[in-house]
Design an enzyme around this catalytic site. Structure first.
Site, short mmCIF file in Angstrom:
data_model
loop_
_atom_site.label_atom_id
_atom_site.label_comp_id
_atom_site.label_asym_id
_atom_site.label_seq_id
_atom_site.Cartn_x
_atom_site.Cartn_y
_atom_site.Cartn_z
N ARG A 7 -13.10 2.08 7.51
CA ARG A 7 -13.59 3.42 7.80
C ARG A 7 -12.50 4.37 8.27
NH1 ARG A 7 -19.62 3.97 8.49
NH2 ARG A 7 -20.23 1.90 7.85
N HIS A 64 -15.29 -2.23 -2.98
CA HIS A 64 -16.36 -2.26 -1.98
C HIS A 64 -17.41 -1.19 -2.33
CE1 HIS A 64 -18.35 -2.00 1.91
NE2 HIS A 64 -17.67 -3.05 2.33
C1 UD1 Z 1 -18.89 -3.33 7.37
C2 UD1 Z 1 -18.35 -3.48 8.79
C3 UD1 Z 1 -16.87 -3.79 8.77
C4 UD1 Z 1 -16.57 -4.98 7.86
C5 UD1 Z 1 -17.17 -4.73 6.49
C6 UD1 Z 1 -16.98 -5.93 5.61
C7 UD1 Z 1 -19.37 -2.09 10.53
C8 UD1 Z 1 -19.42 -0.78 11.17
N1 UD1 Z 1 -18.53 -2.22 9.50
O1 UD1 Z 1 -18.28 -2.18 6.79
O2 UD1 Z 1 -16.43 -4.09 10.08
O3 UD1 Z 1 -15.18 -5.11 7.76
O4 UD1 Z 1 -18.57 -4.48 6.61
O5 UD1 Z 1 -17.15 -5.63 4.27
O6 UD1 Z 1 -20.06 -2.98 10.95
N2 UD1 Z 1 -23.14 -1.37 0.65
C9 UD1 Z 1 -23.87 -1.73 -0.46
N3 UD1 Z 1 -24.14 -3.05 -0.67
C10 UD1 Z 1 -23.73 -4.03 0.15
C11 UD1 Z 1 -22.96 -3.66 1.27
C12 UD1 Z 1 -22.67 -2.33 1.52
O7 UD1 Z 1 -24.29 -0.87 -1.24
O8 UD1 Z 1 -24.01 -5.21 -0.10
C13 UD1 Z 1 -22.85 0.08 0.89
C14 UD1 Z 1 -24.10 0.82 1.42
O9 UD1 Z 1 -24.10 2.12 0.91
C15 UD1 Z 1 -23.85 0.82 2.92
C16 UD1 Z 1 -22.35 1.03 2.95
O10 UD1 Z 1 -21.85 0.22 1.89
O11 UD1 Z 1 -24.56 1.83 3.61
C17 UD1 Z 1 -21.67 0.73 4.24
O12 UD1 Z 1 -22.04 -0.53 4.77
P1 UD1 Z 1 -21.70 -0.85 6.31
O13 UD1 Z 1 -22.08 -2.26 6.61
O14 UD1 Z 1 -22.23 0.20 7.19
O15 UD1 Z 1 -20.13 -0.66 6.39
P2 UD1 Z 1 -18.96 -1.37 5.62
O16 UD1 Z 1 -18.02 -0.31 5.24
O17 UD1 Z 1 -19.50 -2.26 4.59
N1 UDP Z 2 -14.25 -11.37 -0.43
C1 UDP Z 2 -15.14 -11.76 -1.43
N2 UDP Z 2 -15.25 -10.97 -2.55
C2 UDP Z 2 -14.54 -9.84 -2.72
C3 UDP Z 2 -13.65 -9.44 -1.68
C4 UDP Z 2 -13.54 -10.23 -0.55
O1 UDP Z 2 -15.80 -12.80 -1.31
O2 UDP Z 2 -14.69 -9.18 -3.76
C5 UDP Z 2 -14.14 -12.20 0.80
C6 UDP Z 2 -12.75 -12.54 1.27
O3 UDP Z 2 -12.29 -13.75 0.70
C7 UDP Z 2 -12.92 -12.64 2.78
C8 UDP Z 2 -14.06 -11.69 3.08
O4 UDP Z 2 -14.70 -11.43 1.84
O5 UDP Z 2 -13.32 -13.94 3.19
C9 UDP Z 2 -13.54 -10.42 3.68
O6 UDP Z 2 -14.54 -9.47 3.74
P1 UDP Z 2 -14.24 -7.93 3.91
O7 UDP Z 2 -12.88 -7.63 3.42
O8 UDP Z 2 -15.38 -7.21 3.30
O9 UDP Z 2 -14.36 -7.73 5.48
P2 UDP Z 2 -13.34 -7.89 6.70
O10 UDP Z 2 -12.77 -9.26 6.66
O11 UDP Z 2 -12.30 -6.82 6.56
O12 UDP Z 2 -14.20 -7.63 7.89
#
Ligand code: UD1
Ligand code: UDP
Length: 366
Positions: A207, A238
């Site tokens: 973020r 993502h």
């Molecule tokens: C969240 C975590 C972050 C972590 C990351 C891992 C918080 C604030 N952030 O960030 O610490 O590193 O997950 O990936 O807890 N979305 C989808 N499908 C999904 C997942 C997400 O469409 O399966 C989209 C949705 O629009 C959702 C947005 O991503 O609202 C954000 O998801 P959110 O969990 O709030 O934040 P991340 O950026 O994913």
């Molecule tokens: N990962 C996955 N598929 C992807 C990208 C990452 O399975 O396309 C896995 C990766 O191996 C790691 C975890 O997701 O174990 C990391 O998640 P992410 O980067 O979303 O979150 P963070 O670790 O930064 O909180």
């Protein structure tokens, strides 16, 4: 007497890192294991749960498109009253630093239910970086009863904050348990790549990078791809719209850049193994890649995972266009520099993290 242990997962990385703990606890006769999915992530969480063969007992289905932090927090807190009243667990295990972790920890505190914090004690000591994760883990850490710290460095961070030594257990990070369980299988990437070309693997979602920093990162990636037509780039994007829209706008047209949906865990591990170099702002990937001997350039200004940086196998490059381009180009051109960073080290764990967590809970309850 059986003890009820509620294991909480919200996002993809929490599920990957909690899976080994859940699977190990399920083998314990004294443990009545319950799994709560807040589903802060939907599809990305489901991918991991089905890969590890874990079914949640409760699913809050909380995710909304482009969710705001305050709304997400408020909705989660409201749901947790019902869950904790119905379940009455003896202990709740949370993992990491997401909104799920902070919110569930707070709800448990109000309900006077003790919390075990898995991956405790990671700190940058800067509340704005990473945002909001540093605040989330500080709050969870203040409220936790058991601190399962992955490294000696994270133990020291907790001691510095006044956590009693007896409440800290150094376990190694369970992500290495998950990685070793997965890397041992026959892995298929499932995306066609040129076997003769080197692969640069990219992930980015933080973020604090949204807006101009993330645009700079994408511009630097585009320059690298254009300057190195003999190298292929793979970026599982993502789904957060603040990431996805910009990545597709800036990198979509580049011919040697493959953008794809988030990969399931096994194909992603295959991609890491196949990669020559990894550029990422992910926490988990910073932990996994060194164990696979892959150099990592971290697209962040700071990291709460300094161990691999100290080993010289991970380097911070931030979101500065020139720094990203020059550091990545150096690793593509200079084999000696590359080899220096491609040493396989695993400062975050040995694959027995879950076992140590379960041992300490067994000792406590029995
Ligand atoms: C969240 C975590 C972050 C972590 C990351 C891992 C918080 C604030 N952030 O960030 O610490 O590193 O997950 O990936 O807890 N979305 C989808 N499908 C999904 C997942 C997400 O469409 O399966 C989209 C949705 O629009 C959702 C947005 O991503 O609202 C954000 O998801 P959110 O969990 O709030 O934040 P991340 O950026 O994913
Ligand atoms: N990962 C996955 N598929 C992807 C990208 C990452 O399975 O396309 C896995 C990766 O191996 C790691 C975890 O997701 O174990 C990391 O998640 P992410 O980067 O979303 O979150 P963070 O670790 O930064 O909180």
């Amino acid at each position: 007497m059986k003890r009820k242990i509620l294991c909480v997962v919200g996002t993809r990385p929490e599920a990957i890192k909690m899976a080994p703990v859940i699977l190990a606890l399920k083998n314990e006769p004294w443990a009545d294991v319950r799994v709560l999915a807040t589903a802060q992530h939907r599809h990305m969480l489901d991918q991991v749960m089905s890969f590890f063969g874990i079914k949640q007992d409760i699913d809050l289905d909380i995710m909304r498109p482009n969710q705001a932090l305050t709304t997400l927090t408020a909705r989660l807190l409201l749901e947790m009253d019902g869950v904790l009243n119905a379940e009455k667990p003896d202990i709740v295990l949370v993992q990491g630093d997401t909104t799920t972790v902070m919110t569930v920890a707070l709800a448990c505190f109000y309900h006077r239910i003790p919390i075990g914090h898995v991956e405790a004690g990671l700190r940058t000591w800067d509340m704005q970086n990473p945002f909001p994760e540093e605040a989330n883990r500080v709050i969870a850490g203040k409220l936790a009863r058991w601190h399962f710290a992955p490294t000696e460095g994270s133990r020291q961070n907790l001691l510095r904050e006044g956590v009693p030594d007896s409440d800290i257990i150094v376990t190694g990070n369970t992500v290495i348990d998950a990685l070793l369980m997965t890397a041992a299988k026959d892995l298929e990437l499932g995306i066609e790549l040129d076997p003769n070309k080197r692969l640069v693997l990219v992930t980015s979602h933080r973020r604090e990078n949204f807006g101009e920093p993330f645009r700079n990162i994408c511009r630097a990636l585009r320059t690298l791809a254009e300057n190195n037509p003999d190298v292929q780039f793979l970026y599982p994007v993502h789904p957060n719209p603040n990431v996805k829209d910009v990545a597709h706008e800036l990198l979509g047209p580049v011919s040697n850049f493959v953008l794809c949906d988030p990969l399931e865990y096994a194909p992603f591990v295959a991609a890491m193994k196949r990669a020559y170099l990894i550029l990422t702002d992910s926490g988990g990937v910073q932990e996994e890649a060194p164990a696979l001997g892959k150099p990592v350039l971290v697209l962040r200004e700071e990291t709460e995972r300094p161990e691999a940086v100290e080993f010289g196998v991970v380097k911070l490059v931030g979101s500065n266009y020139d720094v990203i381009v020059s550091e990545a180009q150096r690793l593509l051109d200079d084999e000696a520099a590359y080899r220096e960073m491609a040493r396989g080290v695993s400062p975050y764990g040995d694959g027995h993290g879950a076992e140590r967590i379960v041992n300490s809970l067994r000792e406590y309850f029995n």
